[in-house]
Write a protein that holds these residues in place. Sequence first.
Motif, PDB file in Angstrom:
ATOM      1  N   ARG A 278       9.296 -24.258 -34.469  1.00 17.78           N
ATOM      2  CA  ARG A 278       8.475 -23.226 -34.249  1.00 17.78           C
ATOM      3  C   ARG A 278       9.111 -21.873 -34.406  1.00 17.78           C
ATOM      4  O   ARG A 278       8.764 -21.044 -35.029  1.00 17.78           O
ATOM      5  CB  ARG A 278       7.737 -23.208 -32.539  1.00 17.78           C
ATOM      6  N   ALA A 279      10.463 -21.878 -34.093  1.00 19.28           N
ATOM      7  CA  ALA A 279      11.429 -20.495 -34.497  1.00 19.28           C
ATOM      8  C   ALA A 279      11.366 -20.505 -35.804  1.00 19.28           C
ATOM      9  O   ALA A 279      11.464 -19.593 -36.648  1.00 19.28           O
ATOM     10  CB  ALA A 279      12.566 -20.987 -33.550  1.00 19.28           C
ATOM     11  N   GLN A 280      11.632 -21.613 -36.668  1.00 14.56           N
ATOM     12  CA  GLN A 280      11.616 -21.962 -37.948  1.00 14.56           C
ATOM     13  C   GLN A 280      10.424 -21.448 -38.752  1.00 14.56           C
ATOM     14  O   GLN A 280      10.465 -20.918 -39.788  1.00 14.56           O
ATOM     15  CB  GLN A 280      12.392 -23.309 -38.424  1.00 14.56           C
ATOM     16  N   GLN A 281       9.204 -21.613 -38.069  1.00  9.92           N
ATOM     17  CA  GLN A 281       8.134 -21.220 -38.549  1.00  9.92           C
ATOM     18  C   GLN A 281       7.980 -19.687 -38.584  1.00  9.92           C
ATOM     19  O   GLN A 281       7.617 -18.948 -39.680  1.00  9.92           O
ATOM     20  CB  GLN A 281       6.885 -21.726 -37.940  1.00  9.92           C
ATOM     21  N   VAL A 282       8.526 -18.982 -37.329  1.00 12.08           N
ATOM     22  CA  VAL A 282       8.515 -17.499 -37.564  1.00 12.08           C
ATOM     23  C   VAL A 282       9.545 -17.017 -38.409  1.00 12.08           C
ATOM     24  O   VAL A 282       9.239 -15.937 -39.068  1.00 12.08           O
ATOM     25  CB  VAL A 282       8.816 -17.062 -36.062  1.00 12.08           C
ATOM     26  N   ALA A 283      10.629 -17.654 -38.497  1.00 12.21           N
ATOM     27  CA  ALA A 283      11.608 -17.028 -39.508  1.00 12.21           C
ATOM     28  C   ALA A 283      10.962 -17.408 -41.194  1.00 12.21           C
ATOM     29  O   ALA A 283      11.181 -16.317 -41.844  1.00 12.21           O
ATOM     30  CB  ALA A 283      12.902 -17.905 -39.428  1.00 12.21           C
TER      31      ALA A 283
ATOM     32  N   LEU B 238      10.355 -26.741 -30.272  1.00  8.13           N
ATOM     33  CA  LEU B 238      10.673 -25.122 -30.199  1.00  8.13           C
ATOM     34  C   LEU B 238      11.600 -24.752 -31.348  1.00  8.13           C
ATOM     35  O   LEU B 238      11.483 -23.613 -31.788  1.00  8.13           O
ATOM     36  CB  LEU B 238      11.549 -24.966 -28.924  1.00  8.13           C
ATOM     37  N   GLN B 239      12.400 -25.548 -31.861  1.00  9.02           N
ATOM     38  CA  GLN B 239      13.274 -25.416 -32.992  1.00  9.02           C
ATOM     39  C   GLN B 239      12.104 -25.125 -34.295  1.00  9.02           C
ATOM     40  O   GLN B 239      12.269 -24.219 -35.069  1.00  9.02           O
ATOM     41  CB  GLN B 239      14.424 -26.252 -33.307  1.00  9.02           C
TER      42      GLN B 239
ATOM     43  N   SER C 282       6.290 -27.812 -37.750  1.00 17.84           N
ATOM     44  CA  SER C 282       5.851 -27.442 -36.371  1.00 17.84           C
ATOM     45  C   SER C 282       4.756 -28.197 -36.073  1.00 17.84           C
ATOM     46  O   SER C 282       4.917 -28.757 -34.814  1.00 17.84           O
ATOM     47  CB  SER C 282       5.596 -25.913 -36.434  1.00 17.84           C
TER      48      SER C 282
END
Length: 485
Positions: free
Chosen positions: A99-104, A96-97, A161
């Motif tokens: 994936r969030a970093q990928q969005v950022a 989950l972390q 990710s």
Amino acid sequence: MKLPALLRAAVAAPSAAVSTLALAALALTGCAVQRPPAQVAVPMPPAWQAPLPHGGSVARLGAWWQEHLPDPLLAGLIADAQALSPDVAQARAQLLQARAQQVAARSALLPQVDGQASASRGFNEQLGALATVAQAGVQAGWEADLFGRSGAQADAARERSDGARAQWHAARVSVAAEVAQQYSNWQYCTRQLAVAEADARSRGETARLSAESERAGFTAPATAALASASHADALVRVAQQRLQCEIGVKALVALTGRGEPPLREQLAAAPALQPQQALFAIERLPAAVLVQRPDLYAAEREVAAASAEVGAARAERYPRLQLTGSIGRGWVSTSLGNTASNTWSIGPVALTVPLFDGGRRAAQVEAAQARYESAATRFRALARQAVAEVEQALERLDSTAQRSSDAERAAAGYRRSFEATQARWSAGLASLVELEDARRTQLASETALVALQQERMAAWIALYRAAGGGWDPAAAPQAEAPPPA
């Protein structure tokens, strides 16, 4: 003039200098600096050196437990352990972390837009009266990715990710293999316990008959004492074996989180584990099997991510171009009336050129290059380890297969020998020493047979884990989400 009209006017009316810089930024966007190779070549043997089970035909391992060990209790224990495992939970959190970093990281390639609003009331000197002033506007900023820095960072986040998703699967495979190993250990422990209890009962009956014969004066006290000692020794072995089985139950309780009383009832009602002779097949080519290893896939994705970070660090040493703009509307309200105005601007266009940083950016490139080399080295080592694990599991399977028929024949022969010696002893034609010697041999052969069956099951489980546990990177969707916590 309405707001859309203002935007069209703003786009149509920038100065020549601003236009030149903006067009240059667009022309340079997408020019990326050189990166190291995103994939590392690892020499693979052309074929397995160990014999393959069942000829090596192709088969997937995804539903291995349900297809080849149709035990509902085992499937439920695996599910409970995966839900409870801290390793799986940690891998899920890391996914989950990531994936969030990928969005950022991906957001850095897009324009950033912020809205602002303010209002105030006070005496306005220009108007000479009390006035209410309100403003609202939108500010936008965009950095042209001239040399691929933001794109490289987005690539690194995407690779990590994908790697985190694979690590989540690797944790689940590891937990499944551990639970299956503990469950099979308990199953074979109970079989060993049954062998030991049968032996103890037989020795107890011999001790009873010897004691009666001693009281009748037909058996020497030393012979009766030998029979009694043999029975006591068997009881000690039974207690030791029962202890091992109790420890196995405790281990399953700790792994699955189930209550011990209901788990004992479920274990008592579970059918005996009867694995097939060939639980699953495996491909002939090592590379085709090792691609199913989620940990190896994650290590490869880390190499790709480290390669992208080298490109991002190199891009930090080159100029950066930023473009900003804003549009807004203001209102002024006084006792004399209301007025409104619109504002817009494009710029400034800011060009930042690194001149001197004391070697900081060069050091960042060297550090990123070192991380890449470390990731590549780890990937090569993990690939060699994966080959070795599969080879070792195949060798153990082949060895147990070769020994199985001989062990079964030996156990059957020693069992018949013991029964014949026992009949001779009952008829007074054999001594108690001969009977006990035949009994020891028969017990050793029965124990060795169960141990061989347990060893074979452990080899199958080791091969299941070494071959990736049925995980397939091509079949798993990129957007696959882990289960809720």
